[in-house]
Scaffold this motif. Structure first.
Motif, PDB file in Angstrom:
ATOM      1  N   LEU A  42       0.615  -7.107   1.006  1.00 14.03           N
ATOM      2  CA  LEU A  42       0.712  -5.763   2.236  1.00 14.03           C
ATOM      3  C   LEU A  42       1.403  -4.738   1.524  1.00 14.03           C
ATOM      4  O   LEU A  42       1.046  -3.424   1.728  1.00 14.03           O
ATOM      5  CB  LEU A  42       1.475  -6.700   3.294  1.00 14.03           C
ATOM      6  CG  LEU A  42       1.599  -5.779   4.513  1.00 14.03           C
ATOM      7  CD1 LEU A  42       0.345  -5.494   5.064  1.00 14.03           C
ATOM      8  CD2 LEU A  42       2.507  -6.535   5.512  1.00 14.03           C
ATOM      9  N   ARG A  43       2.447  -4.909   0.725  1.00 16.65           N
ATOM     10  CA  ARG A  43       3.288  -3.729   0.450  1.00 16.65           C
ATOM     11  C   ARG A  43       2.322  -2.830  -0.817  1.00 16.65           C
ATOM     12  O   ARG A  43       2.294  -1.596  -0.778  1.00 16.65           O
ATOM     13  CB  ARG A  43       4.364  -4.240  -0.443  1.00 16.65           C
ATOM     14  CG  ARG A  43       5.395  -4.653   0.425  1.00 16.65           C
ATOM     15  CD  ARG A  43       6.954  -5.127  -0.438  1.00 16.65           C
ATOM     16  NE  ARG A  43       7.908  -5.588   0.780  1.00 16.65           N
ATOM     17  CZ  ARG A  43       8.943  -6.267   0.214  1.00 16.65           C
ATOM     18  NH1 ARG A  43       9.326  -6.390  -1.107  1.00 16.65           N
ATOM     19  NH2 ARG A  43       9.870  -6.399   1.043  1.00 16.65           N
ATOM     20  N   LEU A  50      -1.707   3.522   0.942  1.00 12.79           N
ATOM     21  CA  LEU A  50      -2.146   4.341   1.945  1.00 12.79           C
ATOM     22  C   LEU A  50      -1.164   5.588   2.000  1.00 12.79           C
ATOM     23  O   LEU A  50      -1.371   6.784   2.169  1.00 12.79           O
ATOM     24  CB  LEU A  50      -2.035   3.488   3.309  1.00 12.79           C
ATOM     25  CG  LEU A  50      -2.148   4.424   4.716  1.00 12.79           C
ATOM     26  CD1 LEU A  50      -3.411   5.184   4.996  1.00 12.79           C
ATOM     27  CD2 LEU A  50      -1.706   3.597   5.753  1.00 12.79           C
ATOM     28  N   ALA A  51       0.053   5.263   1.495  1.00 14.01           N
ATOM     29  CA  ALA A  51       1.121   6.363   1.559  1.00 14.01           C
ATOM     30  C   ALA A  51       0.942   7.332   0.392  1.00 14.01           C
ATOM     31  O   ALA A  51       1.369   8.408   0.540  1.00 14.01           O
ATOM     32  CB  ALA A  51       2.812   5.538   1.438  1.00 14.01           C
ATOM     33  N   ARG A  52       0.327   6.646  -0.753  1.00 12.36           N
ATOM     34  CA  ARG A  52      -0.039   7.700  -1.675  1.00 12.36           C
ATOM     35  C   ARG A  52      -1.137   8.549  -1.396  1.00 12.36           C
ATOM     36  O   ARG A  52      -1.029   9.771  -1.658  1.00 12.36           O
ATOM     37  CB  ARG A  52      -0.625   6.918  -2.901  1.00 12.36           C
ATOM     38  CG  ARG A  52      -0.886   7.772  -4.350  1.00 12.36           C
ATOM     39  CD  ARG A  52      -1.630   7.028  -5.431  1.00 12.36           C
ATOM     40  NE  ARG A  52      -2.817   6.351  -4.688  1.00 12.36           N
ATOM     41  CZ  ARG A  52      -3.763   5.755  -5.295  1.00 12.36           C
ATOM     42  NH1 ARG A  52      -3.171   5.373  -6.817  1.00 12.36           N
ATOM     43  NH2 ARG A  52      -4.967   5.438  -5.009  1.00 12.36           N
ATOM     44  N   ARG A  53      -2.167   8.328  -0.339  1.00 11.62           N
ATOM     45  CA  ARG A  53      -2.937   9.114  -0.109  1.00 11.62           C
ATOM     46  C   ARG A  53      -2.515  10.191   0.889  1.00 11.62           C
ATOM     47  O   ARG A  53      -2.849  11.506   0.893  1.00 11.62           O
ATOM     48  CB  ARG A  53      -4.085   8.400   0.788  1.00 11.62           C
ATOM     49  CG  ARG A  53      -4.827   7.368  -0.317  1.00 11.62           C
ATOM     50  CD  ARG A  53      -6.013   6.672   0.653  1.00 11.62           C
ATOM     51  NE  ARG A  53      -6.636   5.497  -0.065  1.00 11.62           N
ATOM     52  CZ  ARG A  53      -7.653   4.876   0.488  1.00 11.62           C
ATOM     53  NH1 ARG A  53      -7.819   4.734   1.701  1.00 11.62           N
ATOM     54  NH2 ARG A  53      -8.295   3.602  -0.307  1.00 11.62           N
ATOM     55  N   ALA A  56       2.216  13.546  -4.511  1.00 15.64           N
ATOM     56  CA  ALA A  56       1.359  12.725  -5.206  1.00 15.64           C
ATOM     57  C   ALA A  56       1.965  11.794  -6.227  1.00 15.64           C
ATOM     58  O   ALA A  56       1.693  10.675  -6.391  1.00 15.64           O
ATOM     59  CB  ALA A  56       0.105  13.549  -5.620  1.00 15.64           C
ATOM     60  N   GLN A  57       2.955  12.489  -6.744  1.00 19.59           N
ATOM     61  CA  GLN A  57       3.838  11.822  -7.826  1.00 19.59           C
ATOM     62  C   GLN A  57       4.586  10.818  -7.037  1.00 19.59           C
ATOM     63  O   GLN A  57       4.764   9.517  -7.814  1.00 19.59           O
ATOM     64  CB  GLN A  57       4.645  12.799  -8.347  1.00 19.59           C
ATOM     65  CG  GLN A  57       5.534  11.987  -9.686  1.00 19.59           C
ATOM     66  CD  GLN A  57       6.463  13.037 -10.538  1.00 19.59           C
ATOM     67  OE1 GLN A  57       6.556  14.204 -10.108  1.00 19.59           O
ATOM     68  NE2 GLN A  57       7.272  12.460 -11.355  1.00 19.59           N
ATOM     69  N   ARG A  58       5.244  11.004  -5.982  1.00 19.63           N
ATOM     70  CA  ARG A  58       5.977  10.045  -5.280  1.00 19.63           C
ATOM     71  C   ARG A  58       5.064   8.683  -5.015  1.00 19.63           C
ATOM     72  O   ARG A  58       5.602   7.640  -4.861  1.00 19.63           O
ATOM     73  CB  ARG A  58       6.651  10.617  -3.957  1.00 19.63           C
ATOM     74  CG  ARG A  58       7.623   9.613  -3.460  1.00 19.63           C
ATOM     75  CD  ARG A  58       8.528  10.344  -2.372  1.00 19.63           C
ATOM     76  NE  ARG A  58       7.415  11.014  -1.234  1.00 19.63           N
ATOM     77  CZ  ARG A  58       7.436  12.209  -1.112  1.00 19.63           C
ATOM     78  NH1 ARG A  58       8.113  13.054  -2.112  1.00 19.63           N
ATOM     79  NH2 ARG A  58       6.598  13.007  -0.362  1.00 19.63           N
ATOM     80  N   GLY A  59       4.082   9.074  -4.358  1.00 17.54           N
ATOM     81  CA  GLY A  59       2.974   8.011  -3.914  1.00 17.54           C
ATOM     82  C   GLY A  59       2.491   7.099  -5.150  1.00 17.54           C
ATOM     83  O   GLY A  59       2.339   5.894  -5.175  1.00 17.54           O
ATOM     84  N   ALA A  60       2.318   7.908  -6.308  1.00 13.30           N
ATOM     85  CA  ALA A  60       1.886   7.097  -7.715  1.00 13.30           C
ATOM     86  C   ALA A  60       3.019   6.069  -7.987  1.00 13.30           C
ATOM     87  O   ALA A  60       2.935   4.913  -8.300  1.00 13.30           O
ATOM     88  CB  ALA A  60       1.709   8.055  -8.607  1.00 13.30           C
ATOM     89  N   VAL A  89       2.938   3.053  -5.581  1.00 13.98           N
ATOM     90  CA  VAL A  89       2.030   2.170  -5.949  1.00 13.98           C
ATOM     91  C   VAL A  89       2.272   1.438  -6.970  1.00 13.98           C
ATOM     92  O   VAL A  89       2.191   0.007  -7.315  1.00 13.98           O
ATOM     93  CB  VAL A  89       0.556   2.762  -6.038  1.00 13.98           C
ATOM     94  CG1 VAL A  89      -0.123   2.007  -6.752  1.00 13.98           C
ATOM     95  CG2 VAL A  89       0.019   3.650  -4.814  1.00 13.98           C
ATOM     96  N   ALA A  90       2.917   1.870  -8.196  1.00 16.55           N
ATOM     97  CA  ALA A  90       3.206   1.136  -9.300  1.00 16.55           C
ATOM     98  C   ALA A  90       4.190   0.017  -9.241  1.00 16.55           C
ATOM     99  O   ALA A  90       4.232  -1.100  -9.596  1.00 16.55           O
ATOM    100  CB  ALA A  90       3.717   2.109 -10.391  1.00 16.55           C
TER     101      ALA A  90
END
Length: 665
Positions: free
Chosen positions: A468-469, A475-478, A488-492, A495-496
């Motif tokens: 779920l996370r 979704l947050a990265r998009r 974009a960097q924060r979202g990546a 995700v990592a």
């Protein structure tokens, strides 16, 4: 030619005794009671010689020079034996002395009635009844007295044996006395044999060789064994009927000693005791031990190409006698080695004394007695030849023995080996969980085949949350990407992080499924029930792959560590009756330190690891045995190492015994 005085000849008797299919000729001194065995030719010569000495003119005319020489030699032997017993001052020998105390013949008349009852039908009935009572008690109590054999070499047992042995031996000799009285054989003297200042009673039954029949001699010899059996049966019954712990322990140890001495010494035909004389009379070979030793010596010298006396018997008889002599010698060495082996590690001083004492009695004493027994000269004594040759042979033998001490020999040890199922081949639960299903308890499996499946609600919840996370982070990265480059960097990064957490959760979930890493054999070492909870680190079985290399482990003795450090010369592995060589560089020695929480001490042990080119699945339950030969060392170092090991065992046993005494008090 001068002949001896008639009075001397009248004191000598020539007896004819049946021996096997022939006869034995015995020359007896009625004054000292000593007996000399003669050949038929020597006996006939002495008969003519004695007749001539007593004034028989016809015997004097028929007496040849050679017969006179043989008769004079036999008479000189008896005179020397008599003078040695009467006038020669015996040296004080604390290892072996004989002290005559009384004339046993005076006891025979008062004991005649008892002798008839003991060695008649009343004695036989009493012995049978004792045996039946013992059989009933033994079956009812499951032969509980056998526990007394466990501590046969303890201090208390040895002290008990030392105290009761003279009394048991006195009863044993009383059996001989009663049997001789029953057979009408007059006894001579009775007294004590002091062996190492330890008293052992004896009676002189030598006159049985002159007047008793073969059956009577067998009965007299067997009387001591029968008496020991009766005493042992009585002690057995008393042990079962006694309630006191201390008295019961003494009776049990006395029973053990009675049985032990009867089986190992008295009844054994390989020792020159009652069993030997019974066997000699049964075979009709009265001089069995001496002839066996002589035959063994003749065959030994003939085999070495040395000059030997001509054989007295046929080749088959010579071989049988030599085998008996060899068996007797080996048995004496075995008894001595067994006593020293059991006593030396626990009681160093006692073990050394017993070893020296037994070696003297069994080997050194008889050899010295034969060396000192010099034949008396005849009327025309011939010079003894061959002494220089014997001295040279003895010197060469001594040099050979000294040289053997420096011959290098490889120390060898044999270790039980087995596949390393505790570490290398163990199957362990990595994540806790409840059992869903398990493979067969013992079966061959293929690579990737499931062995165990577990379920863990916590791990399943973490996996669902991580997934779920991961979706939320994507979704947050998009959304952040639409904001700009920083978003974009924060979202990546989010995700990592979510992917890393998901990978950990998936690894935990995958660890709940245990599969075979390769083809092999899987064996469960514990019973698994569905729903049973298993903690992390639980060992459930062992997996032996069908690989081409096996890691074997075995306990390595600490006393051989120094030899291992010095180097290995050969390793042979025995697997299923096959002997396979192993390279020495495949062996590794590991030291492990274990802490005993109760004793608060650290103990170290050594484990040998051996890599062997074979499939571990092919090893049976018996495992294998590794024969390890170390770098050669001289023989004297082998002996020194053995002595050092025995001293270390003695110290360990002493510390353990003191610790046990402290705990008991």
């Amino acid at each position: 030619m001068d002949l001896p005085r008639p009075a001397l000849v009248k004191q000598i008797e020539l007896h004819l005794s049946v021996e096997g299919r022939g006869f034995s000729y015995l020359l007896c001194d009625r004054v000292s009671g000593q007996i000399l065995r003669l050949s038929r030719q020597a006996a006939l010569a002495y008969r003519g010689f004695a007749g001539a000495a007593l004034g028989d003119a016809a015997a004097r005319d028929r007496l040849s020079q050679e017969d006179a020489k043989r008769g004079f030699t036999a008479l000189a032997w008896l005179r020397q034996m008599r003078d040695g017993a009467r006038f020669t001052k015996k040296r004080f020998n604390p290892l072996q002395m004989q002290i005559p105390l009384l004339d046993a013949g005076r006891l025979q008349l008062p004991l005649e009635g008892l002798a008839r009852r003991c060695f008649g039908w009343p004695g036989a009935v009493a012995l049978v009844l004792l045996a039946l009572v013992v059989l009933v008690l033994g079956i009812r109590n499951d032969w509980a007295i056998m526990v007394e054999f466990r501590d046969v070499f303890s201090v208390e047992a040895l002290l008990t044996f030392g105290l009761v042995s003279p009394f048991l031996k006195l009863i044993h000799e009383t059996g001989h006395l009663l049997a001789a009285t029953r057979c009408g054989v007059r006894l001579r003297k009775a007294g004590l044999n002091l062996i190492g200042l330890y008293p052992i009673p004896y009676v002189d039954c030598s006159e049985a060789d002159l007047v008793a029949t073969r059956g009577q001699r067998i009965l007299i010899s067997a009387a001591g064994i029968l008496t020991d059996i009766a005493v042992g049966l009585t002690l057995f019954i008393c042990w079962h009927l006694t309630d006191g712990a201390e008295l019961r322990q003494v009776l049990g140890r006395a029973f053990v000693f009675s049985v032990f001495s009867s089986i190992v010494f008295n009844a054994n035909p390989l020792m020159r005791m009652d069993g030997y004389f019974i066997l000699a009379d049964v075979l009709g070979h009265r001089n069995l031990g001496t002839d066996a030793t002589a035959s063994l010596r003749r065959l030994w010298r003939s085999g070495l190409g040395l000059t030997a006396q001509p054989p007295r018997f046929r080749l088959r008889t010579e071989i049988v006698l030599a085998l008996y002599g060899l068996a007797s010698m080996i048995y004496r060495w075995f008894i001595l080695a067994t006593l020293v082996w059991n006593l030396l590690p626990r009681y160093l001083g006692v073990g050394l004394i017993v070893g020296a004492w037994g070696g003297w009695l069994m080997f050194v004493g008889p050899i010295l007695q034969k060396v000192r027994a010099v034949p008396p000269p005849g009327p025309e004594a011939a010079p003894v030849e061959g002494k220089p040759r014997r001295r040279v042979f003895a010197a060469l033998a001594g040099l050979a023995l000294v040289g053997l001490a420096f011959v290098p020999l490889s120390p060898v040890t044999v270790i039980d080996m087995a596949p390393d199922t505790l570490a290398t081949y163990s199957v362990t639960v990595d994540r806790p969980g409840a059992v869903l299903r398990a493979a067969a308890p013992d079966a061959r499996v293929e690579a990737g085949q499931p062995l165990l499946a577990l379920e863990n609600p916590d791990i399943a919840s973490r996996l669902a949350l991580a997934e779920l996370r991961r979706a939320e982070a994507d979704l947050a990265r998009r959304i952040d990407t639409a904001v700009g480059a920083a978003g974009a960097q924060r979202g990546a990064e989010q995700v990592a992080t979510a992917e890393a957490q998901l990978a950990l959760a998936r690894a935990d979930a995958a660890a709940l499924q245990i599969a075979a890493p390769a083809a092999g054999r899987f064996t469960l070492t514990r019973v698994l029930h569905p729903g049973e909870y298993l903690a992390a680190g639980t060992v459930i079985g062992q997996f032996l792959p069908e690989a081409q290399q096996t890691v074997l482990v075995g306990a390595f003795p600490e006393s051989r560590v120094q030899h291992f450090d010095r180097g290995l010369s050969d390793i042979t592995l025995r697997v299923g009756g096959r002997y396979l060589p192993v390279a020495t560089d495949r062996a590794r020695l590991a030291e492990e330190v274990r802490t005993d929480a109760e004793a608060a001490t650290a103990q170290r042990s050594f484990t040998l690891r051996l890599a062997f080119d074979a499939s571990p699945a092919g090893f049976g339950p018996g495992g294998a045995q590794a024969r390890i030969a170390f770098a050669p060392i001289p023989v004297w170092r082998h002996a020194a190492g053995w002595v050092a090991a025995k001293i270390a065992q003695f110290r360990d046993a002493e510390i353990a015994e003191r610790q046990q005494r402290l705990e008991n008090t």
